[in-house]
Design an enzyme around this catalytic site. Structure first.
Site, PDB file in Angstrom:
ATOM      1  N   THR A 230     -29.034  17.282  -5.826  1.00  0.00           N
ATOM      2  CA  THR A 230     -28.352  15.987  -5.855  1.00  0.00           C
ATOM      3  C   THR A 230     -28.552  15.416  -7.257  1.00  0.00           C
ATOM      4  O   THR A 230     -29.661  15.437  -7.812  1.00  0.00           O
ATOM      5  CB  THR A 230     -28.821  15.047  -4.726  1.00  0.00           C
ATOM      6  OG1 THR A 230     -28.069  13.838  -4.813  1.00  0.00           O
ATOM      7  CG2 THR A 230     -30.306  14.745  -4.775  1.00  0.00           C
ATOM      8  N   GLU A 231     -27.447  14.979  -7.854  1.00  0.00           N
ATOM      9  CA  GLU A 231     -27.463  14.719  -9.290  1.00  0.00           C
ATOM     10  C   GLU A 231     -28.353  13.551  -9.692  1.00  0.00           C
ATOM     11  O   GLU A 231     -28.654  13.378 -10.863  1.00  0.00           O
ATOM     12  CB  GLU A 231     -26.046  14.529  -9.836  1.00  0.00           C
ATOM     13  CG  GLU A 231     -25.272  13.386  -9.218  1.00  0.00           C
ATOM     14  CD  GLU A 231     -24.339  13.872  -8.110  1.00  0.00           C
ATOM     15  OE1 GLU A 231     -24.734  14.810  -7.377  1.00  0.00           O
ATOM     16  OE2 GLU A 231     -23.236  13.308  -7.970  1.00  0.00           O
ATOM     17  N   ASN A 232     -28.785  12.767  -8.706  1.00  0.00           N
ATOM     18  CA  ASN A 232     -29.725  11.692  -9.033  1.00  0.00           C
ATOM     19  C   ASN A 232     -31.171  12.176  -9.115  1.00  0.00           C
ATOM     20  O   ASN A 232     -32.086  11.359  -9.108  1.00  0.00           O
ATOM     21  CB  ASN A 232     -29.581  10.528  -8.044  1.00  0.00           C
ATOM     22  CG  ASN A 232     -29.713  10.952  -6.603  1.00  0.00           C
ATOM     23  OD1 ASN A 232     -29.145  11.967  -6.192  1.00  0.00           O
ATOM     24  ND2 ASN A 232     -30.459  10.201  -5.820  1.00  0.00           N
TER      25      ASN A 232
END
Lengths: 238, 218, 238, 218
Positions: free
Chosen positions: D53-55
Site C-alpha cells: 500500500t503506497e502509504n
C-alpha cells in the site's frame, strides 16, 4: 503458512547464474559491509568481463581485490579505488587491464538510488567546474550550475546484512549499512548474505531497512570473514 | 606533545585547536581524512558538536579501546570509531542527502591548493600515472554550508599552497570560506585572501612571502 | 553531558515564529501522521497566506481542514484534496479562495525528497501524456519519455512521530511514517511532535528513521488526538 | 454473498476472484481503491501474495477486528488494515521508489475508460467544478510491471468504458495490460482489444455490442 522463501543453500548457489559481461554492484565501504563470502563464491564461479560498481577496490588479495586479481573485471565504477593495502587495482589500472569510471561518492550513491527509484536522470551540484564534469551536460537552475547525472542499474547486487528473513527483509550492522540498501534497489537480482536468516516476523516491521521486495536471494553466512583480518594474516584467495 | 619540528608557527594540534574554537555549539561537522581528524580532540568545554562521517553515521565518537573495535564501525578514513548517545546510522544516499542538501554546517578538509577565489584542489595531482580517487570531497564542497581548510602553508618544497589560481585539478569552484595554516587564519573574501589572525610570533610580511596571492590585512 | 537540547515546551512555542506567507509542509496521509496539536497551535498563532504542502486537505473541521477553514492558506500543493468527510477544501476551492497545485503522489514525495537531498530537478515517467504534464519540460531518455520535475522545499515542516530524543532523532508509528521523514529533510525549520521525548541514547541508533540533523524542535504531546475521533465527535477547532 | 443485481455476467466477487487466479505466487501487488480491494480476499490456496500500500507498508493484511484497529495503520483507501509477519514500514519516497522503479509486479486499478491502445482514464471527469484529485494512480501506471483494470463493462448509463479513445483526462498512455469486467477478460494488444475469456453464458457478440472499439476473438 507463507509460500515465499528466498533463502538459498549457500554462496555458490546464490551466485550460480551471474553471466559473463554482467554488471555487478558490490556493497561495502572499505571492509565494512563487504560481502566477502559472496565475492569468493563469484571467483569460484568464474564469470568474466564483469563491470563492478563499488565504492572501493578492495585490499590485499582477498574479497574484491581477489576478484580483480583474477582478471574477471573489465570495468570498475567507483569513487575511491585506492586504500591502504590496495595494490591489485593500481597495478591492473597502470597496465591498462581495467577501465575506471571515477564518480564522486555522493553522485555514485545518488545514481544508484535513482536506478532503484526509477529516476533516469537528475541534477547535482557535485563536480561542477572540475575535470569530472567534462563531457557532462550542465544546466543553471535557480541561478546555480548543476550537472546532469544518469541512473546506475545492475544485473546483480551482492550485499552483506546482519539479519534477513526469508521474505528478504534485511537489517544491517552499524556502518556496514552504507551502499547495501540502495544497491538492493538498483539490481535485477539482489543477493544478500546475512549472519542469520530468520522466519517472517523475526524482524520488527518498524526497523526493516531493506524491504524484501528489493531482495531476491538470502544466504546465511553465520561467521563472515573480515577483510582486514584476512589481509593481516596474509591470506590470498583462492 | 607533538613531533612537529618547524621553528615558527602553530603545531598541527594547535592548528586543530584553533579550528575548533570557531565551531559553534550544536554544529553538524564533517571532518576530512588526515589533519582535519585532529579537530575532534579539541572541542571547547561546554560545547557539543555532532560529527558526521559520510559512510553512514551521525554522532561519531572517538576511537574505541582496541579490544572493543568493530570492523564494521569505521569512519570515512576507515579507522575504528564509536557511536555516541544520540547517534544514528543511515545508508549512503541518505548520508549524501545530508551533505548535498545543505544540512551539514561545516566541512573541515585538507588541501593541495586553495586559490584566492576559493577554488580548492585536494584530490589529484593530475599526474598521468596517479590512480585518481575522489571519494566524497566534491560532494562535500558543493553541499555543506561552510568549508574550512586546514593545511600547512606551503608544500614540503616550500611552494605556496595559497595561490592565485589552482594548477592541480579542482575539487570545487569558489567553495572555501576559511583557511587555517601554521602561520595564520585567512578568510577567502570577494577581494581575495584576507588575514583574520596571525600566529603569535609570526609577522604579516613573512606570511605574505609564503603566500602565492595578495593577502589583505584587516 | 550533551549541550544540545531541541525540546521546546509546547506546541505554541514550537510554531511561534511561523511567518505570514510561509511555506509549510504538513505530514500525514489521511489522519495517519497528521500533527493535529501542531496544526491547532498554528491556527492559534495566526499566520496567514500560507502555502501548505500536504498529501490531503484534512477532514471535518479539525486539524488541517480547520486551518483551511480559518482561511490561513492561500495555496495547497497536494495529490488528493478530497477524502471522506472533506468539505472545507472543496468549498473554498469552488469559491476561488484557495489555489491548488495538483501533483501525482509519487512525484510529490520525490520532489520533497529532492528538496531535502539537494537535487534541484529530476526526470520521472509519472504523468507523461496526461493533463498534469502541460507546461512541463519533457525528454526522451533511453527511448522513454519523462517529465522534468523540480524540488519542493519549505520554511517549516510540522511532523508527528512516536518517539524523539532531545537531539532530534525520530521514530514513527506504522503507516503514520509516510511523509514525515522526507518533509523533515526539506524544511528550513522542522518541528516534530512526539508521544514521548527521551534523552540521547533512548533510541537505538540502528532504528532511527529521521536523524536529528533534520530536526530543529521537538515537543512532547503524550496523547495526541486522532482526526477521525474528533470528526466522529463533531469537534470543530478552535 | 453479493448484492449485485445484474442479470448476466460475473458478480464483483467473481470478477475479483478471476483476477486473483492470474496472479502468481510471490507477486508484489498494489490494489487500487474500490473493487480492486476485493481481490485480496481470493488468493488461491497455496499462494502467498505480498500486498503493497503506497502509504508505506509492504505485507498488508486484512482488516483488523474492530477493537484492534489503529488509526495509524491504514491503507491507501484510508481503511484500517493489519501487517502480516514479514511486513515492513517505510516512508513515501521509498514507497514510490518501489512503484516507479518497477519493483511492484502488478497494480490492479479501477477505470472510467480504457482505450484500445491501453490508455487509461481513472482520475477525473474533467468537469469544471470537479475537485481534481490524482493520488498515486499516475505513478502506479507509469512504474509497475503490469497494470490490470477491474471495472464494470459499461457505465451506469450503458456507455462503453472500453473505447477507441479516452475522452476523459488520461492517467497514463498505453499502460493497461488486461481488463476484467463482469462480461469478459480482455487483453490490450498491439492490435487492440483481444478476448481472453468470456464469462460463462455471455456471448461474444453481446460483449462486442457493449464495447466501444473492435474486440478480437482469439
Amino acid at each position: 503458512m507463507t509460500t515465499i522463501n528466498k533463502q538459498v543453500k549457500g554462496p555458490a548457489e546464490a551466485v550460480a547464474d551471474v553471466h559473463d559481461g554482467a554488471t555487478v554492484m558490490i556493497g561495502g565501504f572499505g571492509e565494512a559491509g563487504s560481502p566477502v563470502e559472496l565475492i569468493h563464491a563469484l571467483i569460484d564461479q568464474g564469470a568474466k568481463r564483469l563491470t563492478v560498481i563499488s565504492n572501493n577496490t578492495g585490499s590485499g588479495e582477498v574479497g574484491l581485490a581477489a576478484l580483480l586479481k583474477a582478471e574477471r573485471v573489465s570495468k570498475v565504477i567507483c569513487s575511491f579505488p585506492r586504500t591502504a593495502n590496495s595494490t591489485v587495482f593500481p597495478d591492473l589500472y597502470r597496465r591498462g587491464k581495467v577501465e575506471l569510471e571515477l564518480v564522486p561518492q555522493g553522485t555514485l550513491a545518488e545514481r544508484i538510488r535513482a536506478g532503484g527509484a526509477g529516476i533516469p536522470a537528475f541534477y547535482t551540484p557535485a563536480a561542477v567546474g572540475t575535470p569530472l564534469a567534462e563531457g557532462k551536460e550542465s544546466r543553471v537552475l535557480e541561478g546555480k550550475e548543476y550537472l546532469l547525472e544518469h541512473w546506475l542499474r545492475a544485473d546483480f547486487a551482492l550485499i552483506k546484512g546482519r539479519c534477513a528473513d526469508t521474505h528478504g527483509n534485511v537489517v544491517y550492522n552499524k556502518t556496514a549499512r552504507n551502499f547495501g540498501p540502495i544497491m538492493a534497489m538498483a539490481a535485477k537480482v539482489t543477493i544478500v548474505q546475512a549472519n542469520s536468516v530468520v522466519a517472517p516476523g523475526g524482524i520488527d516491521p518498524e526497523v526493516v531497512v531493506t524491504p524484501g521486495i528489493f531482495v531476491d536471494r538470502v544466504v546465511e553466512v553465520p561467521s563472515p570473514q573480515h577483510e582486514s583480518e584476512l589481509v593481516a594474516a596474509g591470506a590470498v584467495y583462492p | 606533545m607533538t613531533t612537529d619540528t618547524r621553528e615558527i608557527g602553530w603545531t598541527r594540534d594547535e592548528m586543530a585547536r584553533r579550528v575548533a574554537i570557531d565551531i559553534p555549539n550544536g554544529a553538524y561537522v564533517n571532518l576530512g581524512i588526515g589533519i582535519p581528524e585532529l579537530v575532534a580532540r579539541f572541542v571547547p568545554q561546554g560545547r557539543t558538536l555532532v560529527y558526521h562521517t559520510e559512510n553512514g553515521l551521525l554522532g561519531m565518537g572517538p576511537s574505541p579501546e582496541k579490544d572493543r573495535a568493530d570492523p564494521e564501525l569505521i569512519n570515512a578514513g576507515k579507522r575504528h570509531v564509536t557511536a555516541l548517545p544520540g547517534a544514528a546510522y543511515f545508508h549512503h544516499a541518505d548520508s549524501f542527502a545530508m551533505i548535498r542538501g545543505g544540512h551539514i554546517d561545516l566541512s573541515v578538509l585538507g588541501a593541495m591548493q586553495v586559490a584566492c577565489n576559493g577554488d580548492l584542489a585536494n584530490w589529484s595531482t593530475g599526474e598521468p600515472d596517479a590512480i585518481p580517487a575522489v571519494g566524497g570531497a566534491m560532494d562535500l564542497v558543493a553541499g555543506v554550508k561552510s568549508v574550512y581548510v586546514i593545511t600547512q602553508h606551503c608544500t614540503k618544497n616550500n611552494e605556496p599552497k595559497l595561490v592565485e589560481r589552482c594548477t592541480y585539478p579542482l575539487t570545487g569552484r569558489s567553495v572555501v570560506n576559511r583557511i587555517y595554516t601554521e602561520l595564520a587564519v585567512i578568510d577567502v573574501t570577494p577581494a581575495g585572501f584576507a588575514l583574520v589572525e596571525l600566529c603569535p610570533g609570526v609577522d604579516l610580511e613573512y606570511v605574505r612571502s609564503r603566500t602565492g596571492a595578495p593577502l589583505l590585512a584587516r
